[in-house]
Design a protein around this motif. Structure first.
Motif, PDB file in Angstrom:
ATOM      1  N   ALA A  99       0.816  -1.214   0.000  1.00 18.71           N
ATOM      2  CA  ALA A  99       0.000   0.000   0.000  1.00 18.71           C
ATOM      3  C   ALA A  99       0.852   1.268   0.000  1.00 18.71           C
ATOM      4  O   ALA A  99       1.976   1.275   0.517  1.00 18.71           O
ATOM      5  CB  ALA A  99      -0.903   0.000   1.231  1.00 18.71           C
ATOM      6  N   THR A 144       3.929   8.064  -1.895  1.00 20.17           N
ATOM      7  CA  THR A 144       5.010   7.696  -2.815  1.00 20.17           C
ATOM      8  C   THR A 144       4.447   7.362  -4.196  1.00 20.17           C
ATOM      9  O   THR A 144       4.960   7.809  -5.224  1.00 20.17           O
ATOM     10  CB  THR A 144       5.776   6.494  -2.244  1.00 20.17           C
ATOM     11  OG1 THR A 144       6.045   6.743  -0.869  1.00 20.17           O
ATOM     12  CG2 THR A 144       7.063   6.259  -2.981  1.00 20.17           C
ATOM     13  N   HIS A 146      14.137   3.288   1.868  1.00 17.31           N
ATOM     14  CA  HIS A 146      13.135   4.081   1.142  1.00 17.31           C
ATOM     15  C   HIS A 146      13.875   5.353   0.716  1.00 17.31           C
ATOM     16  O   HIS A 146      13.738   6.423   1.319  1.00 17.31           O
ATOM     17  CB  HIS A 146      11.971   4.395   2.087  1.00 17.31           C
ATOM     18  CG  HIS A 146      10.763   4.992   1.437  1.00 17.31           C
ATOM     19  ND1 HIS A 146      10.729   5.429   0.135  1.00 17.31           N
ATOM     20  CD2 HIS A 146       9.518   5.244   1.944  1.00 17.31           C
ATOM     21  CE1 HIS A 146       9.523   5.913  -0.136  1.00 17.31           C
ATOM     22  NE2 HIS A 146       8.774   5.812   0.942  1.00 17.31           N
ATOM     23  N   GLN A 184      12.240   8.823   0.048  1.00 18.02           N
ATOM     24  CA  GLN A 184      11.736   9.424   1.287  1.00 18.02           C
ATOM     25  C   GLN A 184      12.904  10.041   2.069  1.00 18.02           C
ATOM     26  O   GLN A 184      12.817  11.159   2.574  1.00 18.02           O
ATOM     27  CB  GLN A 184      11.025   8.376   2.144  1.00 18.02           C
ATOM     28  CG  GLN A 184      10.478   8.933   3.453  1.00 18.02           C
ATOM     29  CD  GLN A 184       9.305   9.882   3.259  1.00 18.02           C
ATOM     30  OE1 GLN A 184       8.377   9.554   2.541  1.00 18.02           O
ATOM     31  NE2 GLN A 184       9.342  11.054   3.886  1.00 18.02           N
TER      32      GLN A 184
HETATM   33  N1   CP Z   1       5.924   8.053   3.370  1.00 18.89           N
HETATM   34  C1   CP Z   1       5.413   7.110   2.574  1.00 18.89           C
HETATM   35  O1   CP Z   1       6.130   6.287   2.002  1.00 18.89           O
HETATM   36  O2   CP Z   1       4.056   7.146   2.466  1.00 18.89           O
HETATM   37  P1   CP Z   1       3.195   6.112   1.629  1.00 18.89           P
HETATM   38  O3   CP Z   1       3.333   4.764   2.288  1.00 18.89           O
HETATM   39  O4   CP Z   1       1.785   6.626   1.692  1.00 18.89           O
HETATM   40  O5   CP Z   1       3.738   6.081   0.234  1.00 18.89           O
END
Ligand code: CP
Length: 310
Positions: A58, A62, A139, A142
């Motif tokens: 999910a 991103t 990540h 991020q």
């Molecule tokens: N910060 C982040 O990765 O958010 P999502 O999981 O919504 O992509």
């Protein structure tokens, strides 16, 4: 230092990115942000290139951000979700990616619950691969947007004390932050319950602390990481209430922090757990700046891995 000196086909993590490579990304993201602020909406960079967003986990920020970034660069985009795909019929992760690549996708953005999934893909397909989060490993975009946001507000990361507070054990954002922050000269403190913040993290060159109130007065930045209930198999602290009491950032704690402390959170946030709504939405918070910067950072990364110029 210019985008012409970029030589990476993939972006899989920040662990092996050096200072110059990070500054190339920041410099390009800054240019993009400036041009967008002046009203430019579309950039003729990725014409006739197709970007595939392969999300096996999910995502809100991103996924949307990469999708928009590719469109702003005039790429074609293909969106793939694990759920509802032929994975349920037994098709493998690599076969899935190879089939999507066979349709002409040249840049693959991938999020997967398994650490190392993006590395595996980079070894098995010809397309450029961008890691959009692999399990608790990394990540990188991020991490980059977090660092870029701090840089925008503080002018430099050299010598700053940045605390990563919360669920370090399950956090890919923590790892990418640690690598990137240390590369740019920040002092990193990780803080949370002993079950989520092991002393072994000292091997990563960070300070380990289990008492938020003890470090609060000397932090320039607090990056509040979400408690990842979905990755915890057993209860790692007695209750959410106790976690919020010991590690949640609220108005009382803010009174002990530096006047110019920045509050970051990668999102999604558990309001009232890691941070109270008044602090999340307050004057020290740059949480939505992070999201805005995510678009520019992802446009910069897509541009660089494509080998094209802005
Ligand atoms: N910060 C982040 O990765 O958010 P999502 O999981 O919504 O992509």
């Amino acid at each position: 230092m210019s985008e012409n000196t970029w030589n990476q086909k993939h972006l899989l993590g920040l662990e092996h990115l050096d200072r110059e490579q990070i500054w190339i990304i920041f410099s390009l993201a800054k240019q993009i942000k400036q041009r967008m602020a002046e009203g430019e909406k579309k950039f003729d960079v990725l014409d006739e290139i197709c970007v595939g967003n392969l999300f096996f986990e999910a995502s809100t920020r991103t996924r949307t951000s990469f999708n928009l970034a590719a469109k702003r660069l005039r790429a074609d985009t293909v969106d793939f979700s694990g759920s509802g795909s032929s994975l349920v019929k037994g098709e493998t992760f690599i076969d899935t990616a190879r089939n999507i690549e066979a349709m002409g996708v040249e840049i693959v953005v991938v999020r997967h619950a398994t650490p190392g999934a993006s590395h595996l893909l980079a070894e098995n397909i010809g397309a450029s691969v961008i890691n959009a989060g692999d399990g608790a490993h990394e990540h990188p975009t991020q991490g980059l947007l977090d660092l870029f946001t701090i840089w925008e507000h503080k002018d430099s990361l050299e010598g700053l004390t940045v605390a990563l507070v919360g669920d370090i054990a399950h956090s890919r954002v923590a790892r990418s932050n640690i690598w990137g922050l240390r590369t740019l000269g920040a002092h990193v403190v990780i803080c949370g319950p002993t079950t989520l913040v092991s002393r072994r993290w000292q091997d990563f060159g960070v300070e380990v602390c289990h008492d938020l109130d003890a470090i609060l007065p000397r932090c320039d930045v607090l990056n509040l990481l979400r408690i990842q209930f979905e990755r915890q198999r057993t209860g790692l602290f007695p209750s959410i209430h106790e976690y919020a009491h010991l590690f949640g950032v609220n108005r009382e704690r803010m009174e002990c922090a530096k006047d110019n402390v920045l509050i970051l959170a990668p999102g999604p946030i558990n309001r009232g757990v890691e941070v109270t709504p008044d602090v999340a939405d307050g004057s020290h918070s740059v949480i939505l700046d992070q999201v805005t910067n995510g678009l520019a950072i992802r446009m910069a990364v897509l541009t660089l891995v494509s080998g094209r110029c802005l």
